[in-house]
Design a protein around this motif. Structure first.
Motif, PDB file in Angstrom:
ATOM      1  N   GLN A  68       0.774  -1.003   0.058  1.00  0.00           N
ATOM      2  CA  GLN A  68      -0.034  -0.237   0.104  1.00  0.00           C
ATOM      3  C   GLN A  68       0.848   1.380   0.116  1.00  0.00           C
ATOM      4  O   GLN A  68       1.849   1.488   0.746  1.00  0.00           O
ATOM      5  N   ALA A 171      -9.839   7.636  -3.478  1.00  0.00           N
ATOM      6  CA  ALA A 171      -8.493   7.103  -3.753  1.00  0.00           C
ATOM      7  C   ALA A 171      -7.922   7.917  -5.132  1.00  0.00           C
ATOM      8  O   ALA A 171      -8.684   8.517  -5.880  1.00  0.00           O
ATOM      9  N   TRP A 180      -4.978   4.670  -1.333  1.00  0.00           N
ATOM     10  CA  TRP A 180      -6.339   4.671  -0.896  1.00  0.00           C
ATOM     11  C   TRP A 180      -6.076   4.598   0.791  1.00  0.00           C
ATOM     12  O   TRP A 180      -5.125   4.993   1.354  1.00  0.00           O
ATOM     13  N   ALA A 184      -4.858   8.593   1.416  1.00  0.00           N
ATOM     14  CA  ALA A 184      -5.793   9.044   0.183  1.00  0.00           C
ATOM     15  C   ALA A 184      -6.597  10.157   1.147  1.00  0.00           C
ATOM     16  O   ALA A 184      -7.053  11.283   0.604  1.00  0.00           O
TER      17      ALA A 184
END
Length: 230
Positions: A68, A171, A180, A184
């Motif tokens: 991520q 996002a 995200w 985000a």
């Protein structure tokens, strides 16, 4: 490059003077408890590309938040003087950022991530002397990128994502990175506060693949339903 932040940051800095946690999240940050941490929201500028923000992509093999994109940052150490010190130390450890190249501008309101019980302080900073950065620990950081603000606010790169748990939030899909979650959410709010955001199709929802772990319903989260963000 001058240490004085450029004029395009003035609207954001002025707005942050009255910012509250409620501007970033629907969750109430607890008065006590939670593990103190900080992230560095580092804004810079490149010739021909304009304003940008530094993000890293976590290694796919990590137990939490694998693959991520995120701001540099992490948990506070006892020797850290404050949230800014935590954010700068973590950025140095993760991507080799020289703290002397950074001018801290503001500490944002503390935001709670209930799943991990982290209380996170985003630290806004100006990168007055940019230099090359890289993943210092490949087992933790896979990639580092400076994402242009112009691409982040491009409506073609904006969407919402739905986690298998039902969580929905804003996002960005920029340069091969799907940003995200907490990161985000903070970016979304700062772009709005700075006056840089452009209208985008909030009905565009992308399904996130199952990960086996619940997301952190923190900054920028929406209600778990099909309705557009208001």
């Amino acid at each position: 490059m001058t240490r004085q932040p450029p004029a395009w940051l003035d609207p954001l800095l002025g707005r942050l003077g009255t910012a509250r946690a409620e501007d970033f999240t629907r969750l109430t940050t607890p008065e006590r408890g939670g593990r103190e941490s900080a992230v560095l929201v580092l804004l810079g500028e490149q010739p021909g590309a304009g304003a940008d923000v530094l993000l890293l992509q976590r290694a796919a093999t990590l137990r939490n938040h694998a693959g991520q994109p995120a701001f540099p940052g992490g948990a506070a150490d006892p020797e850290d003087a404050d949230a800014s010190a935590t954010a700068l130390r973590e950025a140095n450890e993760e991507v080799g950022l020289d703290p002397a190249s950074v001018t801290v501008l503001a500490e944002l309101p503390k935001l709670w991530i209930p799943v991990s019980d982290f209380v996170v302080t985003p630290v806004l900073a100006w990168w007055h002397a940019p230099h090359p950065v890289r993943p210092c620990e490949p087992a933790e950081v896979a990639h580092v990128a400076r994402l242009p603000v112009s691409e982040l606010v491009d409506p073609e790169n904006r969407m919402r994502v739905r986690h298998p748990s039902g969580w929905i939030g804003p996002a960005f899909s920029v340069r091969g990175m799907l940003v995200w979650g907490f990161t985000a959410g903070v970016l979304n709010t700062l772009l709005e506060m700075g006056g840089w955001a452009r209208p985008w199709p909030r009905s565009r929802v992308v399904e996130l693949p199952p990960t086996g772990a619940a997301p952190a319903p923190s900054a920028g989260t929406d209600a778990v339903d099909e309705s557009p963000v208001r």
